[in-house]
Design an enzyme around this catalytic site. Structure first.
Site, PDB file in Angstrom:
ATOM      1  N   ASP A 266       3.201  -6.075   3.699  1.00 35.45           N
ATOM      2  CA  ASP A 266       2.823  -4.981   4.592  1.00 35.45           C
ATOM      3  C   ASP A 266       3.223  -5.328   6.023  1.00 35.45           C
ATOM      4  O   ASP A 266       2.445  -5.173   6.955  1.00 35.45           O
ATOM      5  CB  ASP A 266       1.317  -4.709   4.497  1.00 35.45           C
ATOM      6  CG  ASP A 266       0.896  -3.499   5.333  1.00 35.45           C
ATOM      7  OD1 ASP A 266       1.752  -2.667   5.679  1.00 35.45           O
ATOM      8  OD2 ASP A 266      -0.302  -3.401   5.645  1.00 35.45           O
TER       9      ASP A 266
ATOM     10  N   HIS B  99       3.765   3.852  12.511  1.00 37.35           N
ATOM     11  CA  HIS B  99       2.898   5.024  12.679  1.00 37.35           C
ATOM     12  C   HIS B  99       3.507   6.085  13.590  1.00 37.35           C
ATOM     13  O   HIS B  99       2.789   6.761  14.334  1.00 37.35           O
ATOM     14  CB  HIS B  99       1.513   4.615  13.184  1.00 37.35           C
ATOM     15  CG  HIS B  99       0.765   3.741  12.234  1.00 37.35           C
ATOM     16  ND1 HIS B  99      -0.472   3.234  12.523  1.00 37.35           N
ATOM     17  CD2 HIS B  99       1.065   3.268  11.004  1.00 37.35           C
ATOM     18  CE1 HIS B  99      -0.910   2.497  11.510  1.00 37.35           C
ATOM     19  NE2 HIS B  99       0.021   2.502  10.579  1.00 37.35           N
TER      20      HIS B  99
ATOM     21  N   ASP C  68       6.346   1.279   6.791  1.00 40.00           N
ATOM     22  CA  ASP C  68       4.918   1.013   6.562  1.00 40.00           C
ATOM     23  C   ASP C  68       4.358   2.005   5.560  1.00 40.00           C
ATOM     24  O   ASP C  68       3.871   3.051   5.947  1.00 40.00           O
ATOM     25  CB  ASP C  68       4.169   1.083   7.888  1.00 40.00           C
ATOM     26  CG  ASP C  68       2.695   0.777   7.768  1.00 40.00           C
ATOM     27  OD1 ASP C  68       2.296   0.094   6.808  1.00 40.00           O
ATOM     28  OD2 ASP C  68       1.927   1.229   8.628  1.00 40.00           O
TER      29      ASP C  68
ATOM     30  N   HIS D  75       0.821  -1.217   0.000  1.00 39.91           N
ATOM     31  CA  HIS D  75       0.000   0.000   0.000  1.00 39.91           C
ATOM     32  C   HIS D  75       0.851   1.261   0.000  1.00 39.91           C
ATOM     33  O   HIS D  75       1.903   1.337   0.615  1.00 39.91           O
ATOM     34  CB  HIS D  75      -1.015  -0.005   1.138  1.00 39.91           C
ATOM     35  CG  HIS D  75      -0.451   0.112   2.517  1.00 39.91           C
ATOM     36  ND1 HIS D  75      -0.179   1.320   3.108  1.00 39.91           N
ATOM     37  CD2 HIS D  75      -0.149  -0.832   3.441  1.00 39.91           C
ATOM     38  CE1 HIS D  75       0.262   1.130   4.337  1.00 39.91           C
ATOM     39  NE2 HIS D  75       0.312  -0.177   4.567  1.00 39.91           N
TER      40      HIS D  75
ATOM     41  N   GLU E 247      -5.053   2.096   2.476  1.00 38.34           N
ATOM     42  CA  GLU E 247      -5.067   0.938   3.375  1.00 38.34           C
ATOM     43  C   GLU E 247      -5.219   1.399   4.812  1.00 38.34           C
ATOM     44  O   GLU E 247      -5.934   0.772   5.593  1.00 38.34           O
ATOM     45  CB  GLU E 247      -3.762   0.125   3.219  1.00 38.34           C
ATOM     46  CG  GLU E 247      -3.742  -1.168   4.023  1.00 38.34           C
ATOM     47  CD  GLU E 247      -3.172  -1.041   5.431  1.00 38.34           C
ATOM     48  OE1 GLU E 247      -3.247  -2.026   6.177  1.00 38.34           O
ATOM     49  OE2 GLU E 247      -2.669   0.052   5.801  1.00 38.34           O
ATOM     50  N   GLU E 248      -4.571   2.501   5.149  1.00 39.81           N
ATOM     51  CA  GLU E 248      -4.521   2.955   6.539  1.00 39.81           C
ATOM     52  C   GLU E 248      -5.856   3.481   7.056  1.00 39.81           C
ATOM     53  O   GLU E 248      -6.071   3.539   8.256  1.00 39.81           O
ATOM     54  CB  GLU E 248      -3.454   4.049   6.703  1.00 39.81           C
ATOM     55  CG  GLU E 248      -2.037   3.613   6.396  1.00 39.81           C
ATOM     56  CD  GLU E 248      -1.451   2.662   7.425  1.00 39.81           C
ATOM     57  OE1 GLU E 248      -2.146   2.261   8.367  1.00 39.81           O
ATOM     58  OE2 GLU E 248      -0.264   2.306   7.274  1.00 39.81           O
TER      59      GLU E 248
END
Length: 196
Positions: free
Chosen positions: A80, A151, A18, A6, A52-53
């Site tokens: 991922d 994140h 990520d 992603h 995606e997030e």
């Protein structure tokens, strides 16, 4: 054979782990396959999913747009899980397909990848494909440091090691090519989660 990752990341970080690492790894795996003198019997498709997030709109959109051809998807993989080395492989496929798939596990053993005799889950972007019965392969990665940067503002290129990405690419390319070159297709099975 679908290779997915992603494009989006969280605004706190740069998204190197990520999911920049996943995007780079699947694109490089596909590039290496394309450079080989002999192409596999079937297509290897790279999909860089959006959103995606926060909602899986790219995954849902892909499944909707390609609904008429999902039965032609031999296998799907999503990268991922960061930038760590791959240590295991597992499948979610109809029981009768496993004798076709298990020889692929021996191809990645020299990379330090062992077969796990448990069902694959696939990443979040594969949820609609899994629900449609598309077989799934997982290449499980070392995620020991993943949640230290996940994140956060620390999700930078400094967290990515070239030797780990190189091993990821080798595993992905090997599995993608071998799956795409299977003499017989793996059957798509609606309701695969309950069929295995």
């Amino acid at each position: 054979v679908l290779l997915g990752a992603h494009l989006d990341s969280w605004d706190l970080g740069f998204g190197a782990v990520d999911d920049g690492a996943g995007c780079a790894a699947i694109m490089e795996a596909a590039r290496l396959i394309a450079k080989l003198p002999e192409r596999p019997r079937r297509t290897v498709r790279v999909v860089l999913f959006a959103n995606e997030e926060n909602g899986l709109k790219g995954a849902v959109g892909y499944a909707k747009e390609h609904a008429a051809e999902l039965d032609k998807h031999l296998m799907a993989y999503e990268s991922d899980a960061g930038a760590g080395k791959v240590f295991a492989i597992r499948f979610l496929a109809p029981t009768e397909a496993m004798p076709k798939l298990l020889p692929i596990t021996r191809l990645v053993e020299p990379l330090g990848v062992a077969h796990k005799d448990e069902d694959a889950h696939g990443g979040a972007d594969l949820i609609p494909l899994r629900e449609a019965g598309v077989p799934i392969v997982d290449l499980l990665q070392d995620m020991e440091a993943y949640f230290d940067v996940h994140h956060t503002p620390n999700d930078t290129l400094l967290q990515v090691k070239k030797e780990d990405i190189d091993q990821m690419v080798a595993a992905i390319a090997t599995v993608a090519y071998a799956t795409a070159d299977l003499p017989e297709a793996v059957r798509n099975a609606k309701g695969l989660d309950s069929a295995v």
